[in-house]
Design a protein around this motif. Structure first.
Motif, short mmCIF file in Angstrom:
data_model
loop_
_atom_site.label_atom_id
_atom_site.label_comp_id
_atom_site.label_asym_id
_atom_site.label_seq_id
_atom_site.Cartn_x
_atom_site.Cartn_y
_atom_site.Cartn_z
N SER A 179 0.83 -1.21 0.00
CA SER A 179 0.00 0.00 0.00
C SER A 179 0.86 1.26 0.00
O SER A 179 0.55 2.24 -0.68
N LEU A 180 1.94 1.25 0.75
CA LEU A 180 2.86 2.38 0.72
C LEU A 180 3.52 2.53 -0.64
O LEU A 180 3.81 3.65 -1.09
N ALA A 181 3.77 1.40 -1.32
CA ALA A 181 4.33 1.46 -2.65
C ALA A 181 3.35 2.12 -3.62
O ALA A 181 3.75 2.94 -4.47
N VAL A 182 2.06 1.78 -3.52
CA VAL A 182 1.05 2.40 -4.37
C VAL A 182 0.97 3.90 -4.11
O VAL A 182 0.82 4.71 -5.03
N ILE A 183 1.09 4.29 -2.84
CA ILE A 183 1.08 5.72 -2.50
C ILE A 183 2.28 6.43 -3.13
O ILE A 183 2.17 7.56 -3.64
N GLN A 184 3.44 5.77 -3.12
CA GLN A 184 4.63 6.37 -3.72
C GLN A 184 4.50 6.47 -5.24
O GLN A 184 4.92 7.46 -5.85
N PHE A 185 3.93 5.44 -5.85
CA PHE A 185 3.77 5.47 -7.31
C PHE A 185 2.83 6.59 -7.76
O PHE A 185 3.05 7.21 -8.80
N GLY A 187 1.88 9.30 -5.78
CA GLY A 187 2.01 10.56 -5.06
C GLY A 187 0.75 10.90 -4.30
O GLY A 187 0.35 12.07 -4.21
N SER A 188 0.10 9.89 -3.73
CA SER A 188 -1.18 10.07 -3.04
C SER A 188 -1.01 10.99 -1.84
O SER A 188 -0.03 10.91 -1.09
N GLY A 189 -1.99 11.85 -1.65
CA GLY A 189 -1.93 12.80 -0.55
C GLY A 189 -1.14 14.04 -0.86
O GLY A 189 -1.02 14.93 -0.01
N GLY A 190 -0.59 14.13 -2.05
CA GLY A 190 0.20 15.30 -2.43
C GLY A 190 -0.05 15.67 -3.87
O GLY A 190 -1.17 15.64 -4.36
N SER A 191 1.01 16.00 -4.59
CA SER A 191 0.92 16.38 -6.00
C SER A 191 1.70 15.39 -6.84
O SER A 191 2.30 14.44 -6.33
N LYS A 192 1.70 15.62 -8.16
CA LYS A 192 2.43 14.74 -9.05
C LYS A 192 3.93 14.77 -8.76
O LYS A 192 4.63 13.77 -8.94
N ASP A 196 7.52 9.08 -6.06
CA ASP A 196 8.87 8.54 -5.88
C ASP A 196 8.84 7.12 -6.42
O ASP A 196 8.54 6.16 -5.69
N LEU A 197 9.14 6.96 -7.70
CA LEU A 197 9.01 5.66 -8.35
C LEU A 197 10.03 4.66 -7.81
O LEU A 197 9.71 3.48 -7.63
N ARG A 198 11.23 5.11 -7.54
CA ARG A 198 12.26 4.20 -7.02
C ARG A 198 11.89 3.68 -5.64
O ARG A 198 12.08 2.50 -5.34
N ALA A 199 11.32 4.55 -4.79
CA ALA A 199 10.88 4.09 -3.47
C ALA A 199 9.72 3.11 -3.61
O ALA A 199 9.64 2.12 -2.86
N GLY A 200 8.83 3.35 -4.57
CA GLY A 200 7.73 2.42 -4.79
C GLY A 200 8.21 1.05 -5.24
O GLY A 200 7.72 0.02 -4.77
#
Length: 403
Positions: A179-185, A187-192, A196-200
């Motif tokens: 789920s955190l990976a999906v958020i990183q892919f 940018g949920s909760g923020g802007s485009k 952070d694709l590498r973190a995802g």
């Protein structure tokens, strides 16, 4: 003789006058002859008084109080881990004061199963929130993840929800990592710019290593497309096949499946990836395993996903605020800003939070209804796809799944 509670009647050294042998014979003789005798009545009343006084003197009113706390906590841990619904656990807490205190022990709450705190969206309230928070505060990773998803997507408390999911991820809980990976892919909760694709990719790799099927499928698509990582088509296809194999193993390991065992391996010679089967014919099977010609039940979605699906269905989030839901029915995630999710670049009618959800929904439902159009318009009247959100069309998704 013994009482109903298993206690023996006391035998004191000092005996009352009414308990003498003469008194007993007189009472028995009067009772047999049918004559009222005050001595017999006095004897019975006196015997009851002596019994009550003796029991009070012994102090053994309940053997449950003599059980050690660690034994009771161990029993309550077994109960909380095997409860089928919240009422099974709550009824124990309401039994007595001691069970209420020991039932709220951190060890008991941390061992509870997801069914113990499976709160329905239609019954959500402040008390239900506090009840779920009890388990999360005790370190229950399932409760941390469930409450984190509810706060992040349903209650729009992004910071608190993400921290709870991170708390579960630190304990190597695979759904929280994914789920955190999906958020990183996204940018949920923020802007485009917050993507952070590498973190995802790193979070997906960790969740896939722990056996999460969707994370393994997402990682395969990332490698195949070069999304957030150097492109490696061969390795990506290998991960996709491995995800299918794990999905099959997970379904076969469940004894209480929806279909008889003999029908799981019913081979269909016409089951070709490009062959479109009518939706209503035959039993509903897992979308990706149909590529192997096996009819198996679809995997059960996580309780947090079912809660979010029910939550947005009750409140009509997808139509009222302009924020879309993931079109995969087993997901339940909602956009945190407009145009966050990827849209199908062929029909433009569906959108997904991740490539894994797109791949699942393509075989399950969307392959039958996806039709190319020359031009489609989004909610704001702007034509075209969602820019650089990375929409993948249906045919490309089909090729990735079949590999």
């Amino acid at each position: 003789m013994r009482t109903r509670r298993g206690l023996s009647y006391p035998r004191g050294a000092a005996v009352n006058a009414c308990d003498t042998a003469a008194g007993k014979r007189a009472a028995t003789t009067s009772y047999k002859r049918g004559r009222p005798d005050f001595a017999a009545g006095d004897y019975l009343v006196c015997r009851k008084k002596n019994r009550l006084i003796s029991i009070q003197k012994t102090g053994e009113t309940d053997l449950f109080d003599s059980l050690p706390d660690d034994l009771v906590i161990s029993i309550l841990c077994k109960l909380s881990s095997s409860a089928s619904c919240p009422s099974d656990f709550i009824n124990v807490l309401l039994t007595c004061k001691r069970l209420n205190g020991l039932g709220l022990h951190s060890l008991v709450l941390s061992k509870a199963s997801p069914k113990t705190f499976a709160v329905k969206a239609k019954n959500w309230s402040d008390s239900a929130h506090r009840f779920l928070k009890l388990f999360a505060d005790a370190g229950n990773v399932e409760a941390c993840y469930t409450l984190g998803m509810i706060r992040f997507y349903c209650l729009q408390n992004r910071g608190s929800g993400a921290s709870l999911m991170a708390k579960a991820a630190i304990s190597s809980y695979a759904p929280a990592l994914y789920s955190l990976a999906v958020i990183q892919f996204n940018g949920s909760g923020g802007s485009k710019s917050d993507k952070d694709l590498r973190a995802g990719v790193a979070l997906c790799a960790r969740a896939a290593f722990l056996g999460h099927i969707d994370a393994l499928r997402e990682l395969g698509h990332c490698l195949q497309d070069g999304y957030g990582v150097r492109q490696n088509v061969t390795e990506g296809r290998r991960f996709l096949v491995q995800a299918n194999a794990r999905e099959l193993a997970a379904v076969l390991s469940k004894h209480n499946s929806g279909l008889p065992t003999r029908t799981w391996f019913s081979w269909n010679p016409h089951a070709h990836p490009n062959h479109r089967h009518p939706t209503g014919n035959g039993p509903s099977g897992c979308p990706l395993l149909s590529d192997f010609g096996c009819n198996v039940p679809a995997p059960e979605s996580h309780p947090a996903s079912r809660f979010m699906t029910e939550w947005f269905a009750i409140r009509g989030r997808s139509s009222g605020s302009g924020l879309r839901l993931c079109s995969h029915t087993g997901c339940g995630r909602s956009e945190t800003r407009k145009h966050e999710f990827r849209r199908c670049s062929v029909c433009g009618a569906v959108n997904y939070c991740s490539r894994a959800c797109q791949a699942l929904d393509w075989k399950l439902r969307h392959k039958e209804g996806c039709a190319p159009v020359e031009r489609w318009v989004d909610e704001d009247g702007e034509g075209g796809a969602d820019g650089d959100d990375g929409g993948v069309d249906g045919d490309d998704a089909d090729v990735m799944i079949e590999s």
